[in-house]
Scaffold this motif. Structure first.
Motif, PDB file in Angstrom:
ATOM      1  N   CYS A  13      15.900  10.974  10.851  1.00 12.68           N
ATOM      2  CA  CYS A  13      15.479  11.763  12.005  1.00 12.68           C
ATOM      3  C   CYS A  13      15.135  10.881  13.194  1.00 12.68           C
ATOM      4  N   GLU A  14      15.600   9.648  13.194  1.00  6.73           N
ATOM      5  CA  GLU A  14      15.446   8.769  14.340  1.00  6.73           C
ATOM      6  C   GLU A  14      16.819   8.344  14.821  1.00  6.73           C
ATOM      7  N   TYR A  15      16.987   8.371  16.130  1.00  7.80           N
ATOM      8  CA  TYR A  15      18.255   7.979  16.743  1.00  7.80           C
ATOM      9  C   TYR A  15      17.925   7.058  17.912  1.00  7.80           C
TER      10      TYR A  15
ATOM     11  N   GLU B 173       5.370   7.971  25.663  1.00  7.74           N
ATOM     12  CA  GLU B 173       5.888   8.883  24.644  1.00  7.74           C
ATOM     13  C   GLU B 173       6.063  10.234  25.336  1.00  7.74           C
ATOM     14  N   THR B 174       7.278  10.752  25.345  1.00  7.20           N
ATOM     15  CA  THR B 174       7.585  11.993  26.055  1.00  7.20           C
ATOM     16  C   THR B 174       8.116  13.016  25.062  1.00  7.20           C
TER      17      THR B 174
ATOM     18  N   LEU C  53      15.879   3.526  24.312  1.00  2.00           N
ATOM     19  CA  LEU C  53      14.835   4.423  23.829  1.00  2.00           C
ATOM     20  C   LEU C  53      15.152   4.925  22.422  1.00  2.00           C
ATOM     21  N   ARG C  54      14.118   5.512  21.807  1.00  3.31           N
ATOM     22  CA  ARG C  54      14.276   6.127  20.482  1.00  3.31           C
ATOM     23  C   ARG C  54      14.066   7.625  20.610  1.00  3.31           C
TER      24      ARG C  54
ATOM     25  N   GLN D 264       9.478   4.329  22.706  1.00  2.00           N
ATOM     26  CA  GLN D 264      10.041   2.983  22.769  1.00  2.00           C
ATOM     27  C   GLN D 264      10.997   2.853  23.964  1.00  2.00           C
ATOM     28  N   VAL D 265      10.585   3.446  25.082  1.00  2.12           N
ATOM     29  CA  VAL D 265      11.411   3.489  26.287  1.00  2.12           C
ATOM     30  C   VAL D 265      11.227   2.175  27.056  1.00  2.12           C
TER      31      VAL D 265
END
Length: 148
Positions: free
Chosen positions: A29-31, A99-100, A36-37, A61-62
């Motif tokens: 579930c991480e891309y 974190e958005t 960014l992640r 992680q932007v």
């Protein structure tokens, strides 16, 4: 050591290996885009006849400010931004170092023109396009509950 003890150890190892193969694998579930992640794109199940669904996900992680500029998936004809920053197109700013969230109680992604009902525990391919981060092949998970 007796051969009985070795057989028992081999049997235990074989059973553990077989059990590991029988268990369902965890869904990723991480891309990652270039800068960014994206974590857990998901929505809830829909009723037959529903025309749209809210999609939630998180960006972190932007390393460079970016924008989500397009979303494509086989389950819907289109996408738009809904909620506080609503607009009839996909254009969502993602600031550097923060974190958005896209989530139903704020600003969210809305898939429009659903082609069929979305069922719990199903997954569907989804493509996310970013202004600077490129194109990311992701998976939309249909869940029962909120994770963000």
């Amino acid at each position: 050591m007796s051969p009985f003890i070795h057989r028992r150890a081999a049997l235990r190892a074989g059973l553990a290996f077989g059990a590991a193969l029988a268990l369902p694998q965890a869904r990723a579930c991480e891309y990652f885009a270039d800068n960014l992640r994206i974590t857990h794109p998901w929505c809830t199940a829909t009723r037959p006849g529903a025309d749209s669904v809210i999609v939630s996900m998180m960006f972190d992680q932007v390393t460079r400010p970016d924008r989500l500029v397009a979303v494509k998936t086989m389950v819907a004809d289109g996408a738009e931004i809904g909620g506080r920053l609503a607009r009839s197109e996909v254009d969502f700013a993602i600031p550097e170092g923060a974190e958005t969230h896209l989530a139903e109680h704020g600003t969210y992604l809305k898939l429009t023109g659903l082609k069929f009902p979305l069922e719990v525990a199903r997954t569907y391919p989804m493509v996310l396009a970013f202004e600077h981060g490129g194109v990311v092949q992701a998976t939309l998970n249909v869940d029962l509950q909120r994770f963000l």
